[in-house]
Design a protein around this motif. Structure first.
Motif, PDB file in Angstrom:
ATOM      1  N   GLU A   5      -2.279   0.623   8.478  1.00  0.00           N
ATOM      2  CA  GLU A   5      -3.010   1.763   7.918  1.00  0.00           C
ATOM      3  C   GLU A   5      -3.770   2.524   9.007  1.00  0.00           C
ATOM      4  O   GLU A   5      -3.831   3.763   8.980  1.00  0.00           O
ATOM      5  CB  GLU A   5      -3.971   1.296   6.826  1.00  0.00           C
ATOM      6  N   GLU A  63       5.647   3.697   1.491  1.00  0.00           N
ATOM      7  CA  GLU A  63       5.234   2.403   0.931  1.00  0.00           C
ATOM      8  C   GLU A  63       5.371   1.329   2.004  1.00  0.00           C
ATOM      9  O   GLU A  63       6.412   1.230   2.657  1.00  0.00           O
ATOM     10  CB  GLU A  63       6.097   2.068  -0.283  1.00  0.00           C
ATOM     11  N   GLY A 119      -3.875  -3.140  -4.844  1.00  0.00           N
ATOM     12  CA  GLY A 119      -2.768  -3.295  -3.920  1.00  0.00           C
ATOM     13  C   GLY A 119      -2.035  -4.615  -4.020  1.00  0.00           C
ATOM     14  O   GLY A 119      -1.121  -4.884  -3.238  1.00  0.00           O
ATOM     15  N   GLU A 121       6.673   9.592  -0.993  1.00  0.00           N
ATOM     16  CA  GLU A 121       5.588   8.686  -0.644  1.00  0.00           C
ATOM     17  C   GLU A 121       6.072   7.648   0.349  1.00  0.00           C
ATOM     18  O   GLU A 121       7.267   7.352   0.447  1.00  0.00           O
ATOM     19  CB  GLU A 121       5.011   7.997  -1.881  1.00  0.00           C
ATOM     20  N   ARG A 173       0.849  -1.178   0.000  1.00  0.00           N
ATOM     21  CA  ARG A 173       0.000   0.000   0.000  1.00  0.00           C
ATOM     22  C   ARG A 173       0.890   1.235   0.000  1.00  0.00           C
ATOM     23  O   ARG A 173       1.966   1.230   0.602  1.00  0.00           O
ATOM     24  CB  ARG A 173      -0.937  -0.005   1.211  1.00  0.00           C
ATOM     25  N   LYS A 174       0.398   2.266  -0.688  1.00  0.00           N
ATOM     26  CA  LYS A 174       1.160   3.504  -0.811  1.00  0.00           C
ATOM     27  C   LYS A 174       0.403   4.641  -0.134  1.00  0.00           C
ATOM     28  O   LYS A 174      -0.827   4.693  -0.172  1.00  0.00           O
ATOM     29  CB  LYS A 174       1.410   3.827  -2.282  1.00  0.00           C
ATOM     30  N   TYR A 175       1.170   5.555   0.450  1.00  0.00           N
ATOM     31  CA  TYR A 175       0.568   6.641   1.212  1.00  0.00           C
ATOM     32  C   TYR A 175       1.271   7.960   0.920  1.00  0.00           C
ATOM     33  O   TYR A 175       2.418   7.986   0.450  1.00  0.00           O
ATOM     34  CB  TYR A 175       0.652   6.339   2.718  1.00  0.00           C
ATOM     35  N   ARG A 212      -3.153   6.485   9.545  1.00  0.00           N
ATOM     36  CA  ARG A 212      -4.242   7.468   9.430  1.00  0.00           C
ATOM     37  C   ARG A 212      -4.339   8.340  10.683  1.00  0.00           C
ATOM     38  O   ARG A 212      -4.655   9.529  10.601  1.00  0.00           O
ATOM     39  CB  ARG A 212      -5.575   6.757   9.162  1.00  0.00           C
ATOM     40  N   ARG A 238      -2.309   9.639   4.585  1.00  0.00           N
ATOM     41  CA  ARG A 238      -3.482   9.263   3.786  1.00  0.00           C
ATOM     42  C   ARG A 238      -3.063   8.356   2.625  1.00  0.00           C
ATOM     43  O   ARG A 238      -1.940   8.469   2.121  1.00  0.00           O
ATOM     44  CB  ARG A 238      -4.184  10.509   3.248  1.00  0.00           C
ATOM     45  N   PRO A 239      -3.965   7.481   2.187  1.00  0.00           N
ATOM     46  CA  PRO A 239      -3.651   6.615   1.032  1.00  0.00           C
ATOM     47  C   PRO A 239      -3.338   7.431  -0.202  1.00  0.00           C
ATOM     48  O   PRO A 239      -3.937   8.487  -0.442  1.00  0.00           O
ATOM     49  CB  PRO A 239      -4.928   5.790   0.852  1.00  0.00           C
ATOM     50  N   SER A 240      -2.404   6.946  -0.989  1.00  0.00           N
ATOM     51  CA  SER A 240      -2.031   7.636  -2.226  1.00  0.00           C
ATOM     52  C   SER A 240      -3.171   7.583  -3.228  1.00  0.00           C
ATOM     53  O   SER A 240      -3.922   6.610  -3.289  1.00  0.00           O
ATOM     54  CB  SER A 240      -0.780   6.984  -2.828  1.00  0.00           C
TER      55      SER A 240
END
Length: 502
Positions: free
Chosen positions: A173, A157, A78, A155, A10-12, A177, A182-184
């Motif tokens: 996550e 990851e 994802g 970013e 997941r990327k943020y 948060r 926040r999610p990318s």
């Protein structure tokens, strides 16, 4: 040589540049600093960005622990399968094959270069086992095609360790948060680079999918387009020998051929029949080993069901030897087919068909009239075949008649599938009924084929001086299974026939 791994990540994005403290996440005993890696990746695509349109990425990367060529296929949000090959100056042949159905004869060009400074942390449990890798990537993207620009971003990851539970990423996550991360909005670095350095914002594929089907021709073409897409998308899976991929690709060819025949009033068969012949050829090549595998699995399952007292002689060894001899090692042959000009020409023909379809007058008609008429015609022909089979005495004649009914049942199912969106619940019900009937008739045909195989096996065993007792037992069981289908069919068929409301 190429290796494949399942990548779950997941990327943020964050207004801050650092990685929040993750030691408070359940299960994380320590966060270990693994240092900074400098990565230099060049991404390749066709001039019209076919790979990007399919969410496929191809890159050559130096730096880091996994320098080399990387090809990534989407699996789910994802989740991607990454095929890796050693670093070389040119694209490795194995990776070129996996994208051939997309690239065809087009040239592969470097489109984006990403320079990343990756600050890596390992999240480990109390025993030091890796749970996930967290990194903060400072990225600079450069468009390598004419008129391109550059972009920069940072970013976060999080990549799950091999064999890890994806639920762990949910815990990460939740923690991120709470700290304002926040999610990318981008699925990948490449997608962001293309968007921010002058990439194509809208592709033709999106425009085609935007139009809802209105006419009979629209519905048929939407169905054909879905089958064309399935063939192209399954090509890499077939090459990688993924479970059920050959069967699914074969079914897509059958659905297309069936639609050509069922909707001959919508599309000109003088154009579609030659393409149908090539689809039949491809299905045959795909089925060289598939039918044998299914037969071997059925026989193995039947042996597993027998008590030990009924297993006389080297039956399992005989089955393995027989199966191996009949398979012929055709996997290499199948790859050669997929690499060949005839197959690539077929893909081009399918593209041309859906781009410029040979529509007839009925294509512009109301779908509830044109499609329903075609479905009823198929069902009427199926009715004739089933009732002819029921009138025949048990034996080879009835076996053949049931087999022909099974093929017509598939065609009726597929024509109803193509019409389902237009005709609604009646077509959906018919698809369901045809699937059930197809299973019943398929069990009968499987029994016929299995009995033929058992006769062959028994003959080989007899010649080798082995007992044929077990093959006879299995033959009797298969005969009984066919009898049960033949007893069930006169009961099931009237119910299905009475449900037709299309």
């Amino acid at each position: 040589m190429a290796d494949t791994k399942r990548e779950i990540e997941r990327k943020y994005e964050s207004d801050d540049s650092g990685l929040p403290d993750l030691t408070g996440v359940a299960g994380v005993a320590a966060v270990i600093d693994k240092g900074v890696a400098h990565l230099d990746a060049t991404y390749y695509d066709t001039p019209d960005e076919r790979l990007a349109a399919a969410s496929i990425t191809l890159r050559r990367r130096v730096g880091g622990v996994d320098a080399g060529w990387h090809l990534k296929f989407p699996v789910a949000p994802g989740v991607r399968d990454e095929v890796q090959a050693p670093l070389s100056d040119t694209l490795p042949r194995v990776l070129a094959g996996l994208i051939r159905s997309r690239v065809r004869e087009a040239e592969l060009l470097p489109v984006v270069r990403l320079l990343s400074e990756r600050d890596v942390r390992h999240l480990v449990d109390a025993e030091g086992v890796l749970l996930a890798e967290a990194s903060v990537d400072g990225v600079r993207a450069e468009r390598l095609t004419e008129g391109g620009g550059s972009a920069q971003w940072t970013e976060i990851e999080i990549e799950l360790a091999d064999g890890g539970d994806p639920v762990f990423l949910d815990k990460i996550e939740k923690r991120l948060r709470k700290t304002g991360v926040r999610p990318s909005t981008s699925a990948s670095k490449l997608a962001r680079a293309l968007a921010e350095t002058g990439g194509k914002k809208k592709r033709k594929k999106k425009a085609v999918e935007a139009a809802a089907p209105e006419t009979a021709g629209d519905h048929v073409l939407a169905y054909l387009r879905a089958q064309r897409d399935a063939i192209v998308e399954l090509d890499p899976a077939v090459r990688r020998d993924l479970y059920d991929s050959v069967h699914r690709m074969r079914v897509a060819t059958r659905r297309m051929r069936s639609a050509f025949r069922s909707y001959g009033k919508v599309l000109d068969r003088t154009v579609t029949d030659p393409i149908g012949a090539e689809l039949k050829w491809l299905a045959g090549e795909l089925g060289v080993d598939r039918d044998q595998e299914v037969l071997t699995e059925r026989l193995t399952a039947r042996l597993d069901e027998l008590p030990r007292t009924l297993l006389v002689g080297p039956v399992r060894t005989r089955l393995r030897t027989w199966s191996h001899a009949r398979s012929g090692g055709s996997r290499r042959r199948l790859i050669a087919v997929l690499d060949g000009k005839r197959y690539l020409d077929l893909l081009v023909a399918l593209d041309a068909l859906v781009a410029d379809p040979p529509v007839l007058k009925a294509a512009g008609g109301k779908p509830e009239k044109v499609l329903a008429k075609a479905v009823r015609k198929d069902f009427g022909e199926l009715t004739d075949l089933v009732e002819q089979a029921l009138e025949l005495p048990p034996g080879p004649g009835r076996d053949l008649a049931i087999h022909e009914a099974r093929k017509k049942c598939k065609r009726t199912r597929y024509s109803a599938e193509a019409a389902a969106e237009a005709l609604g619940e009646p077509a959906v019900d018919l698809v369901r009924s045809m699937k059930s009937l197809q299973g019943l008739l398929g069990d009968h045909q499987d029994s016929v084929m299995t009995r033929a195989a058992l006769r062959d096996l028994a003959g080989q065993a007899h010649t080798a001086g082995e007992s044929t007792f077990t093959y006879g037992v299995l033959y009797g069981h298969e005969e009984r299974r066919a009898e049960l289908v033949e007893l069930d069919l006169p009961v099931t068929w009237p119910v299905i026939k009475g449900d037709l409301a299309v």
